[in-house]
Design a protein around this motif. Structure first.
Motif, PDB file in Angstrom:
ATOM      1  N   ALA A  65      -9.804 -23.560  42.222  1.00  0.00           N
ATOM      2  CA  ALA A  65     -10.727 -24.018  43.190  1.00  0.00           C
ATOM      3  C   ALA A  65     -11.176 -24.752  43.289  1.00  0.00           C
ATOM      4  O   ALA A  65     -10.982 -25.782  44.638  1.00  0.00           O
ATOM      5  CB  ALA A  65     -12.013 -22.725  43.039  1.00  0.00           C
ATOM      6  N   ARG A  66     -11.139 -25.657  42.465  1.00  0.00           N
ATOM      7  CA  ARG A  66     -12.252 -26.648  42.716  1.00  0.00           C
ATOM      8  C   ARG A  66     -11.029 -28.255  42.995  1.00  0.00           C
ATOM      9  O   ARG A  66     -10.606 -28.760  43.118  1.00  0.00           O
ATOM     10  CB  ARG A  66     -11.989 -28.006  41.096  1.00  0.00           C
ATOM     11  CG  ARG A  66     -13.066 -28.461  40.636  1.00  0.00           C
ATOM     12  CD  ARG A  66     -14.186 -28.635  39.372  1.00  0.00           C
ATOM     13  NE  ARG A  66     -13.265 -28.749  38.683  1.00  0.00           N
ATOM     14  CZ  ARG A  66     -13.224 -29.514  37.075  1.00  0.00           C
ATOM     15  NH1 ARG A  66     -14.642 -28.288  36.525  1.00  0.00           N
ATOM     16  NH2 ARG A  66     -12.484 -29.325  36.587  1.00  0.00           N
ATOM     17  N   PHE A 120     -17.739 -22.705  31.340  1.00  0.00           N
ATOM     18  CA  PHE A 120     -17.460 -21.301  31.628  1.00  0.00           C
ATOM     19  C   PHE A 120     -16.232 -21.535  30.292  1.00  0.00           C
ATOM     20  O   PHE A 120     -15.505 -20.727  29.344  1.00  0.00           O
ATOM     21  CB  PHE A 120     -15.929 -20.883  32.815  1.00  0.00           C
ATOM     22  CG  PHE A 120     -17.278 -20.579  33.609  1.00  0.00           C
ATOM     23  CD1 PHE A 120     -17.430 -19.903  33.980  1.00  0.00           C
ATOM     24  CD2 PHE A 120     -17.082 -21.295  35.234  1.00  0.00           C
ATOM     25  CE1 PHE A 120     -18.755 -19.636  34.671  1.00  0.00           C
ATOM     26  CE2 PHE A 120     -17.719 -20.895  36.259  1.00  0.00           C
ATOM     27  CZ  PHE A 120     -18.870 -19.934  36.031  1.00  0.00           C
ATOM     28  N   ALA A 121     -15.785 -22.588  29.885  1.00  0.00           N
ATOM     29  CA  ALA A 121     -14.526 -22.905  29.065  1.00  0.00           C
ATOM     30  C   ALA A 121     -15.505 -22.929  27.727  1.00  0.00           C
ATOM     31  O   ALA A 121     -14.787 -23.699  26.346  1.00  0.00           O
ATOM     32  CB  ALA A 121     -14.065 -24.163  28.987  1.00  0.00           C
ATOM     33  N   ASP A 122     -16.653 -22.850  27.104  1.00  0.00           N
ATOM     34  CA  ASP A 122     -17.529 -23.366  26.007  1.00  0.00           C
ATOM     35  C   ASP A 122     -16.579 -22.509  24.810  1.00  0.00           C
ATOM     36  O   ASP A 122     -16.919 -22.638  23.538  1.00  0.00           O
ATOM     37  CB  ASP A 122     -19.245 -22.903  25.895  1.00  0.00           C
ATOM     38  CG  ASP A 122     -18.952 -21.329  26.371  1.00  0.00           C
ATOM     39  OD1 ASP A 122     -17.871 -20.247  26.264  1.00  0.00           O
ATOM     40  OD2 ASP A 122     -20.104 -21.408  25.834  1.00  0.00           O
ATOM     41  N   ALA A 123     -15.856 -21.519  24.646  1.00  0.00           N
ATOM     42  CA  ALA A 123     -14.879 -21.004  23.903  1.00  0.00           C
ATOM     43  C   ALA A 123     -13.675 -21.641  23.574  1.00  0.00           C
ATOM     44  O   ALA A 123     -13.096 -20.872  22.023  1.00  0.00           O
ATOM     45  CB  ALA A 123     -14.834 -19.120  24.786  1.00  0.00           C
ATOM     46  N   VAL A 141     -12.234 -16.579  34.895  1.00  0.00           N
ATOM     47  CA  VAL A 141     -13.463 -17.504  34.622  1.00  0.00           C
ATOM     48  C   VAL A 141     -12.746 -19.372  35.392  1.00  0.00           C
ATOM     49  O   VAL A 141     -12.575 -19.665  35.599  1.00  0.00           O
ATOM     50  CB  VAL A 141     -14.406 -17.133  35.314  1.00  0.00           C
ATOM     51  CG1 VAL A 141     -14.905 -17.767  33.398  1.00  0.00           C
ATOM     52  CG2 VAL A 141     -15.459 -17.843  35.970  1.00  0.00           C
ATOM     53  N   VAL A 142     -11.908 -19.234  33.674  1.00  0.00           N
ATOM     54  CA  VAL A 142     -11.509 -20.978  33.475  1.00  0.00           C
ATOM     55  C   VAL A 142     -10.377 -21.227  34.893  1.00  0.00           C
ATOM     56  O   VAL A 142     -10.532 -22.034  35.493  1.00  0.00           O
ATOM     57  CB  VAL A 142     -11.479 -21.475  31.990  1.00  0.00           C
ATOM     58  CG1 VAL A 142     -10.379 -22.376  32.475  1.00  0.00           C
ATOM     59  CG2 VAL A 142     -12.431 -21.062  31.024  1.00  0.00           C
TER      60      VAL A 142
END
Lengths: 134, 367
Positions: free
Chosen positions: B230-231, B273-276, B223-224
């Motif tokens: 897409a952005r 989405f990138a909090d990991a 998802v990242v």
């Protein structure tokens, strides 16, 4: 010869003892290495093509398999591309070398490179009968 | 040397071919469709204890947005299913438990069920995972937001899978997610040709990621990659151009960012989405972006087809690379056979160049 000079100006052509000899670099695609070729043609005989540098090589992963569509395929280091079926009419002496044999060398070399990569000859053609190697 | 990104450039043709070779095989997808429908039916059918919550079932994630990649070797791919229960149950773990119990009541599902942090996974070994994500409406006016249970929090998280899919497809295909039906089947499997450049770019990013990280836990989440691509999508004309452009823009964004890059959910900005990422895994992501971009530039200017082939095989795997070269050769041969291949000083090409000739077909001879 004029046609070759016009279309393939990087080839150096001269006539020696009635034989046209053209030498020069051929890069089969923009992403390919450059080969040096020698074309020899004497009226009445079929044109001969040799890749002089680098030498044609078998696939390192299958050294027992000869290079497809070559003359002298069993003499390693002496192989020559076989561009057309003799007598098939692909080549006739009234055809222009510049519009047939020279571009065919480019095409043959692309399929030679793709054969190295995939192990498969993708350029079509007719197989020699076993034992009729020249 | 400037990278030739045109449609007919060698590297672009090969990336197209590699992308075709990493599509999900139709047989695998049909199998997933059947299992998806069976699970949906088991969860929602009359007589199920969940039926009183008026359940809706729909796909989410890469299967919904058309960016699933054929798994490598014996890996499995994910099919994500949302089970939306129309309830105001307050206890997240109670909702999670209801869905788990319903799956456990099925003999086959009970044997392959695995409890994950947010979803319930059915493990079809060697094929795919079917992840069932229980959810309830968030009753957010005018939005598709949901609450999903989180086992670690023992509470609810806000999520918006439909909103995200709609955002992505809006950029990829210029159309919003069209489905409004309550219960939806899996979308029809599209071929690479039917997919947009953005979808195919995401697929190549994911495949390169899979090979680069090779199952490592630092591997950046799909998802990242999908959100970043897409952005930064700017309607480049070819797959190679889109891929290079994406990597360049992400790289520029990394350079501008002091800290670890955040990748907010575009439909739910408070979710990162990138909090990991931590310092180490982020540093590896940064190297991945830098290396991938450098690899493409190097390949695009290489003048040795065999080296390019070896490098592509290292980047994307041997099988898709070999398939791409075979397809490339067949395409050239079809052109040559029809007298439609151009040969000029710059070599063989499917597009005419200056002074290029179209030699007549010929028949190579000899074994």
């Amino acid at each position: 010869m004029a046609q070759i000079r016009l279309r393939w100006p990087h080839l150096t052509c001269q006539i020696r003892n009635g034989t046209l000899v053209c030498d020069g670099p051929v890069q089969p695609t923009a992403a390919s290495r450059t080969y040096t070729i020698r074309l020899q043609y004497r009226v009445g005989l079929e044109p001969r093509i040799r890749i002089t540098k680098p030498r044609l090589e078998r696939r390192t992963s299958a050294p027992d398999q000869p290079i497809p569509h070559t003359y002298d395929s069993t003499r390693q280091g002496r192989e020559r591309p076989c561009l057309f079926f003799p007598g098939s009419g692909d080549w006739r002496s009234d055809k222009s070398l510049a519009a047939t044999v020279i571009p065919w060398v480019y095409e043959w070399l692309v399929f030679y490179e793709l054969w190295h990569i995939t192990g498969e000859w993708l350029g079509g053609g007719i197989e020699h009968d076993q034992g009729s190697d020249k | 040397m400037r990278l030739d990104q045109t449609t007919d450039s060698h590297l672009n043709l090969l990336l197209d071919g590699i992308c075709r070779a990493i599509q999900l095989p139709a047989s695998l997808y049909e199998d997933a469709e059947g299992k998806y429908e069976a699970v949906a039916d088991w969860l929602a059918r009359a007589g199920s204890p969940l039926a009183r919550f008026d359940p809706a079932v729909f796909p989410q994630g890469s299967v919904r947005i058309g960016t699933t990649v054929r798994p490598r070797g014996r890996d499995e791919y994910d099919v994500d299913l949302v089970l939306l229960l129309n309830t105001v149950i307050d206890d997240a773990m109670h909702l999670y438990g209801l869905v788990r119990d319903r799956l456990l009541a099925h003999r086959t599902y009970a044997g392959i069920l695995e409890e994950k942090k947010r979803c319930l996974r059915l493990n079809y070994a060697g094929q795919f995972h079917l992840d069932v994500l229980p959810a309830r409406p968030a009753f957010w006016p005018g939005s598709t937001r949901l609450y999903v249970p989180d086992k670690q929090l023992r509470g609810w998280l806000v999520s918006d899978p439909k909103g995200y899919a709609s955002w992505f497809l809006g950029i990829a295909e210029g159309e919003r997610d069209r489905t409004l039906a309550k219960t939806e089947p899996l979308p029809e499997l599209k071929s690479a040709e039917e997919k947009s450049l953005l979808q195919r770019t995401v697929q190549l990013l994911k495949r390169r990621r899979d090979v680069y990280f090779d199952g490592d836990e630092d591997s950046p989440a799909s998802v990242v990659l999908t959100t970043l691509a897409a952005r930064h999508y700017r309607n480049q004309p070819t797959l190679l151009a889109t891929l290079v452009d994406t990597l360049e823009l992400v790289w520029a964004e990394i350079q501008r960012t002091q800290d670890i890059l955040a990748v907010p959910n575009p439909t739910l900005p408070q979710e990162d989405f990138a909090d990991a990422w931590d310092v180490n895994s982020y540093a590896r992501f940064v190297r991945f972006v830098r290396d991938f971009r450098a690899e493409l530039v190097r390949l695009g200017s290489s003048q040795n087809m065999e080296n390019v082939a070896d490098q592509l095989a290292e980047m994307f795997g041997e099988q898709p690379t070999n398939a791409a070269y075979r397809e490339y050769g067949k395409r050239l041969q079809a052109r040559a056979g029809a007298g439609r291949l151009y040969v000029g000083l710059a070599g063989v090409s499917t597009a005419g160049g200056r002074k290029a000739v179209r030699p007549p077909p010929f028949t190579p001879y000899g074994s």
